[in-house]
Design an enzyme around this catalytic site. Structure first.
Site, short mmCIF file in Angstrom:
data_model
loop_
_atom_site.label_atom_id
_atom_site.label_comp_id
_atom_site.label_asym_id
_atom_site.label_seq_id
_atom_site.Cartn_x
_atom_site.Cartn_y
_atom_site.Cartn_z
N THR A 11 -32.99 -38.47 -35.57
CA THR A 11 -32.17 -38.96 -34.46
C THR A 11 -32.56 -38.28 -33.16
O THR A 11 -32.67 -38.92 -32.11
CB THR A 11 -30.67 -38.72 -34.75
OG1 THR A 11 -30.30 -39.42 -35.95
CG2 THR A 11 -29.81 -39.21 -33.61
N VAL A 25 -35.50 -36.79 -32.52
CA VAL A 25 -36.87 -37.18 -32.19
C VAL A 25 -36.90 -38.59 -31.62
O VAL A 25 -37.65 -38.89 -30.69
CB VAL A 25 -37.77 -37.08 -33.44
CG1 VAL A 25 -39.12 -37.72 -33.19
CG2 VAL A 25 -37.95 -35.62 -33.84
N TRP A 26 -36.07 -39.50 -32.18
CA TRP A 26 -36.03 -40.88 -31.70
C TRP A 26 -35.74 -40.96 -30.21
O TRP A 26 -36.28 -41.81 -29.50
CB TRP A 26 -34.97 -41.67 -32.48
CG TRP A 26 -34.87 -43.11 -32.10
CD1 TRP A 26 -35.57 -44.16 -32.63
CD2 TRP A 26 -34.04 -43.69 -31.07
NE1 TRP A 26 -35.22 -45.34 -32.02
CE2 TRP A 26 -34.28 -45.08 -31.05
CE3 TRP A 26 -33.11 -43.16 -30.18
CZ2 TRP A 26 -33.62 -45.94 -30.18
CZ3 TRP A 26 -32.46 -44.02 -29.30
CH2 TRP A 26 -32.72 -45.39 -29.31
N HIS A 27 -34.91 -40.04 -29.73
CA HIS A 27 -34.48 -40.11 -28.33
C HIS A 27 -35.56 -39.66 -27.35
O HIS A 27 -35.49 -39.99 -26.17
CB HIS A 27 -33.20 -39.30 -28.11
CG HIS A 27 -31.97 -40.01 -28.54
ND1 HIS A 27 -31.50 -40.00 -29.84
CD2 HIS A 27 -31.10 -40.80 -27.85
CE1 HIS A 27 -30.41 -40.73 -29.92
NE2 HIS A 27 -30.14 -41.23 -28.73
N GLY A 28 -36.53 -38.92 -27.80
CA GLY A 28 -37.58 -38.53 -26.86
C GLY A 28 -38.46 -37.41 -27.37
O GLY A 28 -38.10 -36.67 -28.29
#
Length: 472
Positions: free
Chosen positions: A322, A324-327
């Protein structure tokens, strides 16, 4: 192209609606082709070259969907291999464009190497349309949606402009039937337009106003400006409201636009700032992302019906991903792992489940406190900047207040009142209690009209129109 731009409001949306409902009303295939082409144009408005990345994703997942459907009843081994290939190929594209530079920079820093690669620009909304593309193949494999032999239909699902660049992440099973058999109604159209206006006002009138103070606080600190304790708390609160009204406003606009074309997307926000636990917060915030990770990562890993050690591992994987997904930044990873720790504590203690009403205000303060600290991490450019900002918040550095903080308070006071008011379901409940009459309906129409006019006037008069999730 942003929904909250004059180009979208005055040209793109009216033209698309006119062609869709006037010229193509009697042909669903032509409507789908038109919406697909319009969506590609919408995406290409900012960065035309990245349309090729999206077209590659569409072609690749269309082929993989056909293959996984072909072999799922014939060979489990082959169908699972294709499913694994789907995940690997989609994540590879995401890694190259979003995380390769970050990975190389960290390898160079850790091992003192000198690997050089060209800086890779980030395609708009790549995290959103990549997750949707994977959802298509996975749902076909699971039998939760019919395989699309027509590549245009797959392309429309992945690229449909209302949810293209910032979600919500629409699961294929949600709209599989509506791609070919949706029914547009007047009620849906006007409800959708109403929802669009609400989201438009959230974004333009509230989020953009809060963004000014939040940027002044965070960017000012990173630029060497003096920040007081009061200014730091105000900046953090403004960012909390900015990201909520920015993202939930965009989701409202996307859901409303979907309805105007006969598509029904699921809700993405449900008043998250009323939560009395971190668990509840993540059931109310960015719901489409949370349910995506739950159904496609957490449950396949075993969910919560496993031993304690495995449960902790499952939660760790989900919240690491979660973050890592954001940036591609350590701040996002730290933000995700912070929630992992808090959710593990809540999972194993269950302290938030108390039925005593007297405890609710304290549970709300506990939740709001950690959510606010999380937003400081999320907004900061580095872990060091986040620590510096938090130190100021708690009085370890800087003065208690200064003239800048007082000016900011005066500037944002009215928006702050509305920000608090609309982050609770007070208005929604009030509206539900009012009996509909001709007078109340006229008043409501006038309010919606005023919001739309004010929002349009705002985007015309101001060039400041940031969007947080634009590059996720």
């Amino acid at each position: 192209m942003l929904f909250s731009s004059s180009v979208f409001i005055y040209f793109f949306l009216p033209i698309v609606l006119f062609v869709y409902y006037v010229f193509l009303k009697k042909s669903r295939p032509l409507q789908n082709i038109f919406l697909f082409l319009a969506s590609l144009f919408f995406y290409a408005w900012g960065e035309p070259k990245f349309v090729l990345v999206m077209l590659l994703s569409i072609l690749m997942n269309w082929i993989l969907g056909i293959l996984v459907n072909k072999y799922k009843t014939v060979s489990q081994t082959k169908s699972k291999f294709i499913l694994g290939l789907t995940v690997a190929s989609n994540l590879s594209i995401l890694f190259i464009f979003k995380y390769l530079n970050f990975t190389v920079n960290n390898v160079n820093s850790l091992f003192h190497t000198g690997i050089e690669i060209q800086q890779i620009a980030l395609p708009i909304g790549i995290s959103f349309f990549t997750f949707q593309a994977m959802s298509y193949v996975i749902d076909v494999y699971r039998g939760k949606g019919e395989v699309q032999k027509n590549i245009i239909n797959v392309g429309l699902y992945i690229s449909f402009f209302p949810q293209l660049i910032a979600g919500p992440i629409v699961r294929y099973e949600t709209v599989a039937e509506e791609i070919k058999n949706r029914k547009e109604t007047k009620e849906d159209f006007f409800n959708g337009f109403e929802r669009f206006i609400v989201g438009f006002a959230k974004k333009v009138l509230l989020a953009n106003s809060f963004a000014i103070i939040a940027d002044r606080s965070f960017d000012g600190l990173s630029g060497g400006a003096s920040l007081s304790v009061l200014g730091a708390w105000l900046g953090a609160l403004c960012y909390a409201f900015q990201i909520y009204y920015d993202f939930s406003g965009y989701s409202d606009m996307a859901i409303g636009l979907g309805k105007m074309f006969g598509f029904h997307f699921l809700e993405n926000f449900n008043y998250p700032y009323i939560s009395t636990s971190i668990t509840e917060f993540w059931r109310r915030w960015h719901i489409s992302l949370g349910t995506w990770f739950r159904d496609y990562v957490y449950f396949p890993l075993g969910g919560s019906r496993v031993k304690k050690g495995r449960l902790i591992f499952n939660l760790f994987v989900v919240w690491l991903l979660t973050g890592v997904w954001h940036g591609a930044n350590w701040t996002f990873i730290a933000w995700g792992l912070m929630y992992f720790i808090l959710l593990v504590i809540e999972k194993f203690t269950g302290f938030y489940k108390t039925k005593r009403k007297a405890a609710k205000p304290f549970l709300w303060l506990y939740t709001a406190f950690f959510v606010l600290l999380g937003w400081v991490l999320f907004r900061s450019n580095s872990i060091g900047e986040a620590i510096q900002y938090i130190k100021i918040m708690f009085g370890f550095d800087g003065e208690l207040w200064n003239d800048v903080a007082l000016v900011n308070i005066r500037q944002i006071a009215i928006c702050f009142i509305f920000g608090i008011l609309f982050s609770f379901p007070t208005v929604k409940r009030f509206k539900q209690k009012i009996k509909p009459t001709v007078v109340t309906e006229v008043i409501y129409v006038l309010i919606m009209t005023a919001l739309f006019i004010l929002s349009v006037a705002s985007i015309i008069s101001s060039a400041y129109n940031p969007f947080i999730y634009f590059n996720f």
